[in-house]
Design a protein around this motif. Structure first.
Motif, short mmCIF file in Angstrom:
data_model
loop_
_atom_site.label_atom_id
_atom_site.label_comp_id
_atom_site.label_asym_id
_atom_site.label_seq_id
_atom_site.Cartn_x
_atom_site.Cartn_y
_atom_site.Cartn_z
N GLU A 1 0.81 -1.22 0.00
CA GLU A 1 0.00 0.00 0.00
C GLU A 1 0.84 1.27 0.00
O GLU A 1 0.42 2.32 0.47
CB GLU A 1 -1.01 0.00 1.16
CG GLU A 1 -2.05 -1.11 1.02
CD GLU A 1 -3.34 -0.84 1.78
OE1 GLU A 1 -3.39 0.13 2.55
OE2 GLU A 1 -4.30 -1.62 1.59
N GLN A 2 2.03 1.20 -0.57
CA GLN A 2 2.80 2.40 -0.84
C GLN A 2 2.23 3.06 -2.10
O GLN A 2 1.61 2.40 -2.94
CB GLN A 2 4.28 2.06 -1.04
CG GLN A 2 4.93 1.41 0.16
CD GLN A 2 4.86 2.28 1.40
OE1 GLN A 2 5.29 3.43 1.36
NE2 GLN A 2 4.33 1.73 2.49
N LEU A 3 2.44 4.37 -2.24
CA LEU A 3 1.91 5.11 -3.38
C LEU A 3 3.05 5.55 -4.28
O LEU A 3 4.09 6.01 -3.82
CB LEU A 3 1.14 6.34 -2.90
CG LEU A 3 0.00 6.08 -1.92
CD1 LEU A 3 -0.72 7.38 -1.57
CD2 LEU A 3 -0.99 5.05 -2.48
N ALA A 4 2.84 5.39 -5.61
CA ALA A 4 3.88 5.75 -6.57
C ALA A 4 3.23 5.93 -7.94
O ALA A 4 2.02 5.81 -8.11
CB ALA A 4 4.96 4.68 -6.62
N ALA A 5 4.08 6.23 -8.95
CA ALA A 5 3.59 6.51 -10.31
C ALA A 5 3.47 5.26 -11.17
O ALA A 5 2.91 5.32 -12.27
CB ALA A 5 4.52 7.51 -10.99
N ALA A 6 3.99 4.12 -10.71
CA ALA A 6 3.92 2.89 -11.51
C ALA A 6 2.48 2.42 -11.59
O ALA A 6 1.85 2.16 -10.56
CB ALA A 6 4.80 1.82 -10.88
N PRO A 7 1.91 2.29 -12.81
CA PRO A 7 0.49 1.94 -12.95
C PRO A 7 0.15 0.61 -12.28
O PRO A 7 0.93 -0.35 -12.31
CB PRO A 7 0.30 1.86 -14.47
CG PRO A 7 1.36 2.76 -15.03
CD PRO A 7 2.54 2.57 -14.12
N SER A 8 -1.01 0.58 -11.65
CA SER A 8 -1.54 -0.64 -11.06
C SER A 8 -3.05 -0.59 -11.14
O SER A 8 -3.64 0.43 -11.52
CB SER A 8 -1.08 -0.80 -9.61
OG SER A 8 -1.75 0.12 -8.77
N ARG A 9 -3.69 -1.67 -10.78
CA ARG A 9 -5.15 -1.74 -10.85
C ARG A 9 -5.79 -0.80 -9.81
O ARG A 9 -6.88 -0.26 -10.05
CB ARG A 9 -5.61 -3.17 -10.61
CG ARG A 9 -7.12 -3.33 -10.46
CD ARG A 9 -7.49 -4.80 -10.32
NE ARG A 9 -8.89 -4.98 -9.90
CZ ARG A 9 -9.49 -6.15 -9.76
NH1 ARG A 9 -8.80 -7.27 -10.00
NH2 ARG A 9 -10.75 -6.23 -9.37
N TYR A 10 -5.12 -0.58 -8.70
CA TYR A 10 -5.71 0.17 -7.60
C TYR A 10 -5.10 1.56 -7.47
O TYR A 10 -3.89 1.75 -7.69
CB TYR A 10 -5.54 -0.60 -6.29
CG TYR A 10 -6.33 -1.89 -6.29
CD1 TYR A 10 -7.67 -1.90 -5.91
CD2 TYR A 10 -5.75 -3.09 -6.70
CE1 TYR A 10 -8.41 -3.08 -5.93
CE2 TYR A 10 -6.48 -4.27 -6.72
CZ TYR A 10 -7.82 -4.25 -6.34
OH TYR A 10 -8.55 -5.41 -6.37
N ILE A 11 -5.94 2.52 -7.10
CA ILE A 11 -5.49 3.90 -6.94
C ILE A 11 -5.87 4.42 -5.56
O ILE A 11 -6.76 3.87 -4.90
CB ILE A 11 -6.07 4.84 -8.02
CG1 ILE A 11 -7.60 4.81 -8.01
CG2 ILE A 11 -5.52 4.47 -9.40
CD1 ILE A 11 -8.26 5.81 -8.96
N SER A 12 -5.21 5.47 -5.13
CA SER A 12 -5.45 6.05 -3.81
C SER A 12 -6.60 7.04 -3.82
O SER A 12 -7.32 7.20 -2.83
CB SER A 12 -4.19 6.77 -3.34
OG SER A 12 -3.82 7.78 -4.29
N MET A 13 -6.76 7.74 -4.94
CA MET A 13 -7.73 8.83 -5.04
C MET A 13 -8.16 8.93 -6.50
O MET A 13 -7.31 8.87 -7.39
CB MET A 13 -7.07 10.14 -4.56
CG MET A 13 -7.91 11.38 -4.69
SD MET A 13 -7.11 12.86 -3.94
CE MET A 13 -7.72 12.74 -2.26
N LEU A 14 -9.45 9.05 -6.73
CA LEU A 14 -9.94 9.20 -8.10
C LEU A 14 -9.74 10.64 -8.54
O LEU A 14 -10.35 11.56 -7.98
CB LEU A 14 -11.42 8.84 -8.19
CG LEU A 14 -12.03 8.97 -9.59
CD1 LEU A 14 -11.45 7.91 -10.53
CD2 LEU A 14 -13.55 8.87 -9.53
N PRO A 15 -8.90 10.91 -9.53
CA PRO A 15 -8.62 12.29 -9.94
C PRO A 15 -9.86 12.93 -10.59
O PRO A 15 -10.51 12.34 -11.44
CB PRO A 15 -7.49 12.14 -10.97
CG PRO A 15 -6.91 10.78 -10.71
CD PRO A 15 -8.07 9.94 -10.26
N THR A 16 -10.16 14.15 -10.16
CA THR A 16 -11.34 14.84 -10.68
C THR A 16 -10.98 16.27 -11.10
O THR A 16 -10.45 16.50 -12.16
CB THR A 16 -12.48 14.84 -9.64
OG1 THR A 16 -12.00 15.39 -8.39
CG2 THR A 16 -13.00 13.44 -9.40
#
Length: 410
Positions: free
Chosen positions: A131-146
Motif C-alpha cells: 500500500e505504498q503510493l507511486a507513479a507505476a500503474p496498477s489496478r488500484y489507486i489512492s484517489m480518483l482524480p477529478t
C-alpha cells in the motif's frame, strides 16, 4: 426497516430508511447544486461537510468513521493515507477510467510536457504492494482524480498596467509597488509555494527543488517573508474564496494569491483585476476523491456510484463555470454548451456573457481566458501544491509568519 400497527389494526407498511452517503471536503467541489443533482441521479441522500483544507485533512486522518468519501486534493492525501484512514479504489469499478487525461494518469498533458516540481498527482496515484503510493500503474489507486486547475495570482492594473506578450511575473506578488496591499492564501502546502515562486522570480532566493525544500531553504524563505512583513508588505491572509474576493471588493489589495472562482465575485472591481499568466509557469493542483477505510459493502457500492457520477460530464460542466478543469474533458465537452467549452477549455473569446455555477455572469462577451487553452496552461506548470518531506517544519514556520501578519506585529 421498521413496522408498526396502524389505527385500523392492520400492520402499517414498512418504513424504509433512505440510504445516506457522507462526503467530507472543501468549498471547491461541495456545492449545494451538485449535492441536489447527485441525489436526484443516484437515489440516495448525500450529506456534505465543508471545511477548509487544513481542518478537512485533520478530520479525515483522525476520524475516518465520520465520513464515507474524502473529497480533497492530492497534496492533502499523504497524511490521511499514512494514518490508514482510506482504502484503495479498484479502477475496474470506474467506468470512465480509460477516458482520464494524460495530465492525470501519466503526469503530463503529453509525453513531452514538463511534469512540474512537487506533488503531481501521478506520483502518488497508484497503490503499490504494501500500500505504498507511486507513479507505476496498477489496478488500484489512492484517489480518483477529478477537478484541477493551474493557479497564479491577481494584480491591480492601476498599479502594474496590462502587459501583453506573457510578461507577467510571480515577482509582482512581492513587488514594492504593491507594498502594504499584498495578501497570501493561508495554507502552507499552497501559500508557501506562491511566496517561493515570487522570491525566486525576483532573484531574492534560489531553490534546488522548489517542490521539496530543505530546512535551510525553508528558513531562508521564511526569513525573507518575515523581513517583508516587518516592512509592511502584507495586509492580510485568507482561507476561502469569499475572503479573497472581499479583500478586493474593499479595494485593499494590489496583488494576492488567487483561486479561479474569485474572479467572478469581484463586483465593480472586476475590470481592474488581471489574472496573471506568469512567465515562470503556474502553481497547479489536482483534486480527487477517496473511499474511507471503514465502509461496509452497501456503503461501498454507494461510494463507487458517487465516484462514477463525478466522471459523467455534468459535474465537470459545473466545475468549468468556476474556472476548473475535469480529468475527463471529453465527457465534459458532451454536456457543456459550445460557447462555454470554447472559452474555458479552448481559450477562445467568449461568444456571449457566460454564467457561473449560480447563474450569475462571471465572464463578459469578448473576454479571453488568461493563459489560453487548457492544453497551453497545462504545459506550463512550474510546481504542484505539495506536502514536502519537511512539511511539519514548514507548517510551523508558516504558522508563525501568518500569526504575525494577522496580528500586525512588527
Amino acid at each position: 426497516m421498521m413496522s408498526s400497527t396502524s389505527r385500523s389494526g392492520f400492520p402499517a407498511p414498512p418504513r424504509i430508511e433512505r440510504r445516506v452517503l457522507r462526503v467530507l471536503g472543501t468549498e471547491i467541489t461541495l456545492l449545494d447544486q451538485v449535492r441536489r443533482k447527485a441525489e436526484a441521479d443516484l437515489g440516495f441522500t448525500i450529506q456534505f461537510e465543508v471545511l477548509d483544507f487544513i481542518s478537512c485533512q485533520r478530520r479525515a486522518a483522525m476520524e475516518p468513521t465520520a465520513y464515507d468519501i474524502y473529497d480533497q486534493c492530492f497534496h492533502n492525501l499523504d497524511i490521511v493515507w499514512a494514518w490508514g484512514s482510506l482504502r484503495p479504489i479498484d479502477t475496474e469499478r470506474i467506468s470512465n477510467w480509460g477516458l482520464l487525461s494524460g495530465l492525470t494518469r501519466e503526469g503530463g498533458i503529453s509525453r513531452y510536457a514538463w511534469r512540474g516540481h512537487g506533488d503531481a498527482p501521478v506520483r502518488k496515484l497508484y497503490v503499490q504492494p504494501g500500500e505504498q503510493l507511486a507513479a507505476a500503474p496498477s489496478r488500484y489507486i489512492s484517489m480518483l482524480p477529478t477537478v484541477h486547475n493551474m493557479d497564479s495570482f491577481g494584480y491591480d492594473a492601476r498599479v502594474f498596467g496590462r502587459p501583453e506578450g506573457g510578461r507577467d511575473s510571480w515577482a509582482w506578488l512581492l513587488d514594492p509597488r504593491a507594498k502594504g496591499r499584498i495578501a497570501l492564501v493561508d495554507e502552507p502546502a499552497i501559500g508557501i509555494f506562491d511566496a517561493a515562486l515570487a522570491a525566486e522570480a525576483a532573484g531574492e532566493l534560489q531553490f534546488r527543488d522548489i517542490g521539496n525544500m530543505t530546512v535551510a531553504e525553508v528558513d531562508a524563505l521564511m526569513a525573507f517573508l518575515n523581513d517583508r512583513r516587518q516592512k509592511g508588505y502584507f495586509c492580510a491572509v485568507w482561507r476561502s474564496a469569499e475572503e479573497a474576493a472581499e479583500l478586493i471588493r474593499a479595494d485593499l489589495l494590489s496583488a494576492q494569491s488567487m483561486w479561479s472562482p474569485v474572479y467572478g465575485q469581484l463586483g465593480e472591481m472586476a475590470p481592474l483585476v488581471v489574472e496573471a499568466a506568469p512567465i515562470e509557469g503556474y502553481r497547479a493542483w489536482h483534486g480527487g476523491m477517496s473511499l474511507s477505510r471503514h465502509l461496509s459493502e452497501s456503503a461501498l457500492d454507494m461510494g463507487y456510484d458517487y465516484l462514477n457520477w463525478w466522471l459523467s460530464g455534468w459535474p465537470g460542466a459545473v466545475m468549468a463555470r468556476q474556472g476548473y478543469y475535469m480529468s475527463v474533458p471529453e465527457r465534459v465537452r458532451e454536456v457543456l454548451p459550445a460557447a462555454e467549452w470554447a472559452y474555458w477549455y479552448e481559450g477562445a473569446p467568449a461568444a456571449a456573457d457566460l454564467p457561473g455555477p449560480a447563474g450569475n455572469v462571471v465572464v463578459r462577451a469578448g473576454a479571453r481566458r488568461s493563459g489560453g487553452s487548457y492544453w497551453e496552461r497545462a504545459n506550463r506548470i512550474a510546481v504542484w501544491n505539495t506536502t514536502m518531506d519537511e512539511h511539519n517544519y514548514a507548517v510551523r514556520a508558516w504558522e508563525s509568519f501568518v500569526a504575525g501578519v494577522r496580528s500586525g506585529a512588527p
